[in-house]
Design a protein around this motif. Structure first.
Motif, short mmCIF file in Angstrom:
data_model
loop_
_atom_site.label_atom_id
_atom_site.label_comp_id
_atom_site.label_asym_id
_atom_site.label_seq_id
_atom_site.Cartn_x
_atom_site.Cartn_y
_atom_site.Cartn_z
N PHE A 52 4.78 13.30 3.36
CA PHE A 52 5.80 12.50 2.67
C PHE A 52 5.37 11.05 2.55
O PHE A 52 5.46 10.45 1.48
CB PHE A 52 7.12 12.59 3.43
CG PHE A 52 8.20 11.73 2.83
CD1 PHE A 52 8.86 12.11 1.68
CD2 PHE A 52 8.55 10.53 3.43
CE1 PHE A 52 9.84 11.32 1.12
CE2 PHE A 52 9.53 9.73 2.89
CZ PHE A 52 10.18 10.12 1.74
N TYR A 53 4.89 10.47 3.63
CA TYR A 53 4.55 9.05 3.62
C TYR A 53 3.18 8.76 3.00
O TYR A 53 2.85 7.60 2.78
CB TYR A 53 4.62 8.47 5.03
CG TYR A 53 6.04 8.23 5.45
CD1 TYR A 53 6.81 7.26 4.84
CD2 TYR A 53 6.62 9.00 6.45
CE1 TYR A 53 8.13 7.04 5.21
CE2 TYR A 53 7.94 8.80 6.82
CZ TYR A 53 8.68 7.81 6.19
OH TYR A 53 9.99 7.61 6.55
N TYR A 56 4.45 7.79 -0.54
CA TYR A 56 5.77 7.16 -0.60
C TYR A 56 5.64 5.69 -1.00
O TYR A 56 4.85 4.95 -0.44
CB TYR A 56 6.45 7.28 0.76
CG TYR A 56 7.82 6.65 0.82
CD1 TYR A 56 8.87 7.20 0.09
CD2 TYR A 56 8.06 5.52 1.59
CE1 TYR A 56 10.13 6.64 0.13
CE2 TYR A 56 9.32 4.96 1.63
CZ TYR A 56 10.35 5.52 0.91
OH TYR A 56 11.59 4.96 0.96
N CYS A 58 7.97 2.53 -1.14
CA CYS A 58 9.29 2.07 -0.72
C CYS A 58 9.92 1.16 -1.77
O CYS A 58 11.15 1.17 -1.95
CB CYS A 58 9.21 1.38 0.63
SG CYS A 58 8.18 -0.09 0.65
N ASP A 61 11.43 3.36 -4.48
CA ASP A 61 12.64 3.98 -3.95
C ASP A 61 13.79 2.97 -3.89
O ASP A 61 14.93 3.28 -4.24
CB ASP A 61 12.36 4.55 -2.56
CG ASP A 61 13.38 5.57 -2.13
OD1 ASP A 61 14.01 6.19 -3.01
OD2 ASP A 61 13.55 5.75 -0.90
#
Length: 75
Positions: A52-53, A56, A58, A61
């Motif tokens: 997931f990371y 990802y 941020c 998001d």
């Protein structure tokens, strides 16, 4: 009727003998359960978090949540 005598039960040391067998069995079972938990729960969870990371973003998001109106103070 049988004319033989019955063997006397082993009373002295019986508890210690049975306890030793049960402690060894409990130790083996606990090692097995901990190994199953490690490889069945912990490792897949660590892999899922790493996957997931890995990709990802941020800020992306945050911008999506801001546009959706999740934050009241950030416009």
């Amino acid at each position: 009727m049988a004319s033989g005598t019955l063997a006397k039960p082993q009373l002295p040391g019986l508890l210690a003998k049975r306890l030793q067998i049960h402690i060894v069995g409990a130790f083996i079972v606990s090692l097995g359960v901990s190994a199953l938990y490690k490889f069945g729960v912990v490792e897949p969870r660590k892999k899922a978090y790493a996957d997931f990371y890995r990709n990802y973003d941020c800020m992306k998001d945050f911008e999506e949540m801001r546009k959706a109106g999740v934050f009241k103070s950030a416009k």
